[in-house]
Design an enzyme around this catalytic site. Structure first.
Site, PDB file in Angstrom:
ATOM      1  N   SER A 239       5.171 -15.457  -6.077  1.00 55.84           N
ATOM      2  CA  SER A 239       3.880 -15.703  -5.469  1.00 55.84           C
ATOM      3  C   SER A 239       3.179 -16.886  -6.139  1.00 55.84           C
ATOM      4  O   SER A 239       3.713 -17.984  -6.179  1.00 55.84           O
ATOM      5  CB  SER A 239       3.068 -14.419  -5.527  1.00 55.84           C
ATOM      6  OG  SER A 239       1.958 -14.486  -4.696  1.00 55.84           O
ATOM      7  N   ASP A 466       6.273 -12.283   5.331  1.00 56.60           N
ATOM      8  CA  ASP A 466       5.488 -12.071   4.111  1.00 56.60           C
ATOM      9  C   ASP A 466       4.032 -12.345   4.461  1.00 56.60           C
ATOM     10  O   ASP A 466       3.674 -13.456   4.848  1.00 56.60           O
ATOM     11  CB  ASP A 466       5.973 -13.033   3.031  1.00 56.60           C
ATOM     12  CG  ASP A 466       5.320 -12.802   1.681  1.00 56.60           C
ATOM     13  OD1 ASP A 466       4.143 -12.410   1.644  1.00 56.60           O
ATOM     14  OD2 ASP A 466       5.980 -13.051   0.652  1.00 56.60           O
ATOM     15  N   HIS A 494       6.004  -8.603   0.735  1.00 52.56           N
ATOM     16  CA  HIS A 494       5.747  -9.745  -0.139  1.00 52.56           C
ATOM     17  C   HIS A 494       6.899  -9.962  -1.098  1.00 52.56           C
ATOM     18  O   HIS A 494       7.241  -9.077  -1.874  1.00 52.56           O
ATOM     19  CB  HIS A 494       4.443  -9.481  -0.900  1.00 52.56           C
ATOM     20  CG  HIS A 494       3.980 -10.635  -1.724  1.00 52.56           C
ATOM     21  ND1 HIS A 494       4.129 -11.943  -1.335  1.00 52.56           N
ATOM     22  CD2 HIS A 494       3.356 -10.671  -2.935  1.00 52.56           C
ATOM     23  CE1 HIS A 494       3.612 -12.738  -2.259  1.00 52.56           C
ATOM     24  NE2 HIS A 494       3.146 -11.989  -3.246  1.00 52.56           N
TER      25      HIS A 494
END
Length: 525
Positions: A239, A466, A494
């Site tokens: 991320s 996602d 995610h």
């Protein structure tokens, strides 16, 4: 990303809603009851040391790069150490910050240290490795690497950003405005709240607050690499951690050994483009949840997905105008309900069933379930205390990593665009610039493409649905990087590594362990 991993809210603009992989971990651990804590009673004994590389660095950095790390046993099977870094890399003599590290030694012959970042910005890599090393990495990586988690500057056990006490944080995160959304009075209340929050952060954090940004954190990353004794960086970033890793590769392409960037962020996107893409991503994820939910006995929605989305939108509007009072006196408005909806969307397998239960609870007039999700997301404990400083650190990084413009006319136009692009949740994503426009160090950075010219192959993993870091960002980053290699995971949720796809795991492991990359995108499922 230093991307804005969060929508704006009706009460403030400091929420995070994107690549915090640690939130997925927290969801799984919260529901399973698996949470650990460490309270040392005595000063731990040194059990190992790391010898730094003898690198040619500027004279005023030599003391930092020549540190010998002392490792002590901690947290069960782990070892812990502290690295001292310059507070201001451009003026190393002006002060220091501390960086907290934790590692699990390799079960086999170690290739080197694999540094892992869970995202955020503001998530604790220390806790990520301590609490869920088997989620962060698989057995092949644990055999071949010392797995190292770290808290970036400003985060957790490193020199932290500190802002509000628990009562004031409750007011900041959960307080409601009585003014009409988008009105001058409403915006003035947001600006006042943001300014008070930022001033508290400046007063309680001190001089280091100015230097909480991703470029500084990437330079810290190089320092950690060097004092761990590795000539090149081995790195697994999730991320926001992909932006940190890409920034490192741009600054130090010759030292970027093997970097995996999972749940990628497009470094060139503006903060509004981030909000817009995320609003559409979470709207898509919410529709995917409903498509899976409708028709099952546990689902609180009937009819079509479109009808259910309208029902959820009406529910958001309802609590925005008439909040639901909780037993502790807090009131559930649209901001906290949005957080409660988004939180389970990170992890479909474990989160979607719980999201159904939460909707049932809210539609019955109760705020309890929604607040449990919002509190977990915000790191708020049952007793009202806060378990970490992730909100404060998130604000600090994003306010320094982007530029902001709180012109009312521009924000109103952008709010209308968000509502049109994501009709159910988009109306509650706008006006986010107000928070960072009132930050004590508001001169943020312009976002640009990152090529990392001269770096070896960099693996970019993207999941097709996602919600937090949409797939288009992985495509963009892989294309921007001179040596980017895209690995697509056809799925929900995610990030993609260690989520059950042997295809993704093999691509990542083979690359980190042996340096081999796929000849073409394997299109994993």
């Amino acid at each position: 990303m230093t991307v804005r991993q969060r929508p704006s809210s009706s009460t403030h603009t400091g929420k995070k809603v994107t690549g915090i992989l640690a939130l997925t971990i927290a969801l799984v651990m919260t529901m399973s009851g698996c949470v650990t804590a460490f309270f040392p009673e005595t000063e731990p004994a040194v059990v190992a040391t790391s010898t730094p590389n003898d690198e040619d660095v500027a004279a005023n950095l030599k003391d930092f790069y020549s540190q010998n790390l002392s490792w002590s046993n901690c947290e069960g099977q782990f070892q812990c150490a502290t690295v001292v870094a310059p507070m201001n890399w451009d003026s190393p003599e002006s002060g220091d910050v501390e960086l907290s590290l934790i590692r699990q030694r390799a079960s086999g012959d170690a290739i080197g240290s694999l540094l892992v970042n869970p995202g955020g910005p503001g998530a604790s890599g220390y806790e990520f490795v301590r609490d869920s090393v088997d989620f962060a990495t698989d057995s092949r990586l644990q055999e071949n690497f010392d797995i190292v988690g770290f808290d970036p500057r400003g985060v957790g056990r490193s020199t932290p950003v500190t802002c509000l006490d628990e009562n004031d944080m409750d007011d900041y995160l959960y307080g409601l405005s009585t003014a009409e959304r988008g009105s001058e009075e409403w915006m003035a209340e947001l600006a006042s709240s943001a300014k008070e929050y930022g001033n508290a952060c400046a007063e309680n954090t001190g001089a280091s607050l100015e230097y909480i940004n991703t470029v500084s954190a990437a330079r810290d990353l190089d320092l950690m690499r060097a004092v761990l004794g590795d000539a090149e960086l081995y790195y697994l970033g999730y991320s926001y951690g992909t932006f940190l890793g890409a920034t490192y590769a741009e600054l130090y392409p010759e030292k970027a050994g093997r970097l995996v960037l999972d749940g990628a962020i497009d470094p060139s996107t503006s903060n509004f483009e981030v909000n817009l893409t995320q609003a559409k991503g979470f709207e898509s994820a919410l529709r995917a949840y409903l498509d899976d939910c409708i028709g099952t006995p546990e689902c609180p929605f009937k009819g079509s997905v479109d009808n259910a989305m309208t029902t959820i939108g009406d529910l958001m509007t309802s609590v925005d105008s008439s909040p639901i009072k909780n037993s502790d006196g807090r009131q559930l408005g649209a901001s906290s309900l949005l957080t409660a909806i988004i939180y389970p969307l990170y992890s479909p397998e474990s989160g979607w069933p719980l999201l159904s239960e939460m909707f049932v609870d809210v539609m019955s007039g109760s705020a309890a379930y929604a607040f449990s999700f919002a509190d977990a997301y915000n790191g708020r404990n049952e007793d009202g205390s806060y378990s970490d400083n992730s909100t404060e650190a998130f604000s600090a990084y994003n306010c320094r990593d982007y530029t902001y413009d709180d012109d009312p006319a521009r924000m109103a136009a952008e709010a209308a665009e968000l509502a049109a692009a994501a009709p159910t949740i988009g109306p509650f994503f706008g006006y986010g610039d107000i928070g960072c426009a009132n930050w004590p160090h508001p001169d943020g950075a312009e976002r640009e493409k990152i090529a990392a010219a001269g770096a070896p192959p960099i693996l970019v993993v993207g999941t097709t649905n996602d919600p937090a870091t949409p797939y288009v960002w992985a495509e963009a980053l892989a294309e921007q990087l001179e040596s980017g290699v895209l690995v697509t995971y056809e799925g929900e949720g995610h990030t993609g590594y260690n989520k059950g796809s042997e295809c993704v795991n093999s691509a990542v492991d083979d690359y980190l362990i042996s340096g081999t990359v796929p000849s073409e995108d394997p299109q994993c499922s």
